[in-house]
Design an enzyme around this catalytic site. Structure first.
Site, PDB file in Angstrom:
ATOM      1  N   CYS A 137      87.332  65.039  17.782  1.00 55.07           N
ATOM      2  CA  CYS A 137      86.824  64.429  18.790  1.00 55.07           C
ATOM      3  C   CYS A 137      85.230  65.109  19.025  1.00 55.07           C
ATOM      4  CB  CYS A 137      87.574  64.751  19.892  1.00 55.07           C
ATOM      5  SG  CYS A 137      86.636  64.060  21.401  1.00 55.07           S
ATOM      6  N   CYS A 140      84.238  65.732  22.437  1.00 52.34           N
ATOM      7  CA  CYS A 140      84.879  66.749  23.011  1.00 52.34           C
ATOM      8  C   CYS A 140      84.333  68.283  22.722  1.00 52.34           C
ATOM      9  CB  CYS A 140      86.312  66.913  22.989  1.00 52.34           C
ATOM     10  SG  CYS A 140      87.124  65.252  23.110  1.00 52.34           S
ATOM     11  N   ASP A 141      83.934  68.576  21.645  1.00 50.61           N
ATOM     12  CA  ASP A 141      83.852  69.674  20.937  1.00 50.61           C
ATOM     13  C   ASP A 141      82.591  70.214  20.463  1.00 50.61           C
ATOM     14  OD1 ASP A 141      86.507  70.116  21.810  1.00 50.61           O
ATOM     15  OD2 ASP A 141      87.269  69.632  19.832  1.00 50.61           O
TER      16      ASP A 141
END
Ligand code: NAP
Length: 313
Positions: A137, A140-141
């Protein structure tokens, strides 16, 4: 969470675009509607930075903000919402039972909109480095990889779109694709080819990951020549990133042995009926040719209207 004695008209499993669209249509048809979701709303688009091709999309709008508006709309039309993990489904009778961790719920019809999970890359050492350099992701990261070298496995829309997004953070992004040609839509490819921070390993797959605590090296195998190439993190960086975008695995385990499937995807007719009366499937969990927000939303709408018809009979 303690379940409910209410007999709902329809229970929708999953709160992505398919489930929320079903919730909007079912709520608007005045069906007693419950949406069950184990995590946050949104499914795949909750982890998508930008959606360009949803009709009427506001330029630059992220997946989470589109989903927030869909959630609000479903609520407005009266769809109830519960956060719980579904453990078992009993679908064969006229009253369907959804057994969750916190209690059970009953309904006359069910819409399965459970979506799909990212497919693991399948290389040696992958599990050990999840969260320590390996991610599925970018939204997200990506910020964990500020100024570092990042690799992306895959060649579809997700891989190429997310590679472009990752260039906002990473020093350099290298796409590792198993063929010599990308699968991604041409417009997405053009953006990647024009980006000076994006490089490619063609005809290649990720073979093995290396590192002590954090991911520091990747062995890439050329599928045509068998040649192995090892890439390592800069000494000063101490780590590198690997994002996997090689497709999805449908989240259909709950329905195994009950609903007809093909390769794990639930088989429906064009009106979202499964093989069990009163049970419908919508979105990425369904066998279909195009998995997009717009097709998931359309599936959800059709499933809800068909549930209404089923209840009328
Ligand atoms: P996808 O379209 O299934 O593409 C998967 C990619 O991973 C392909 O390039 C495939 O290679 C490669 N791959 C598959 N298995 C592999 C393996 N074992 N090892 C190495 N490479 C492997 O998946 P996706 O890109 O996640 O997209 C999923 C769906 O969402 C698609 O329908 C896509 O159109 C949609 N989507 C749309 C958008 C958008 O429209 N903006 C954005 C994201 C996703 P091959 O090409 O050789 O098969």
């Amino acid at each position: 969470m303690s379940g409910s004695d209410e007999l709902y008209d329809v229970i929708i499993l999953g709160c992505g675009p398919a489930g929320l669209s079903a919730g909007i249509y079912a709520g608007r048809a005045r069906l007693r509607t419950l949406i069950v979701e184990k995590g946050a709303d949104g499914g795949q688009i909750a982890i998508t930075d930008e959606i360009e091709n949803y009709p009427g999309q506001i330029a630059g709008e992220s997946g989470p903000s589109l989903i927030a508006r869909m959630t609000e709309q479903a609520k407005k039309f009266g769809a109830e919402r519960v956060n719980d993990v579904v453990k078992e489904v009993r679908l064969s009778g006229p009253v369907k039972e959804i057994v969750c961790g916190g209690g059970s719920y009953r309904a006359k019809s069910v819409i399965a909109a459970t979506g799909a999970n990212p497919r693991p890359i399948g290389c040696k050492g992958e599990e050990a480095f999840v969260g320590k350099g390996v991610s599925y992701c970018a939204t997200c990261d990506a910020n964990f990889f500020e100024g570092l070298d990042v690799y992306v496995a895959g060649g579809g829309d997700s891989a190429v779109e997310e590679a472009v997004y990752l260039t906002k953070f990473a020093r350099k992004v290298t796409v590792i694709h198993r063929r010599g040609e990308l699968r991604a839509a041409k417009s997405i490819q053009e953006k990647a080819f024009a980006n000076p921070k994006i490089f490619f390993f063609w005809d290649s797959v990720v073979e093995e990951l290396h590192g002590d605590e954090l991911l520091c090296g990747i062995t890439v195998r050329n599928v045509k020549t068998g040649e192995l190439t090892r890439v390592d993190a800069n000494e000063d960086d101490g780590m590198l990133g690997l994002f996997g975008f090689i497709g999805f695995i449908p989240r259909s385990e709950l329905f195994r042995g009950m609903l007809d499937m093909d390769g794990g995807y639930i088989v429906t007719d064009e009106d979202m009926h499964t093989n069990i009366p009163g049970v419908f499937a919508a979105g990425d969990v369904r066998k279909k040719s195009l998995r997009q927000v717009v097709t998931a939303a359309a599936d959800g709408a059709i499933a809800a209207v068909q549930a209404e018809k089923y209840l009328d009979v």
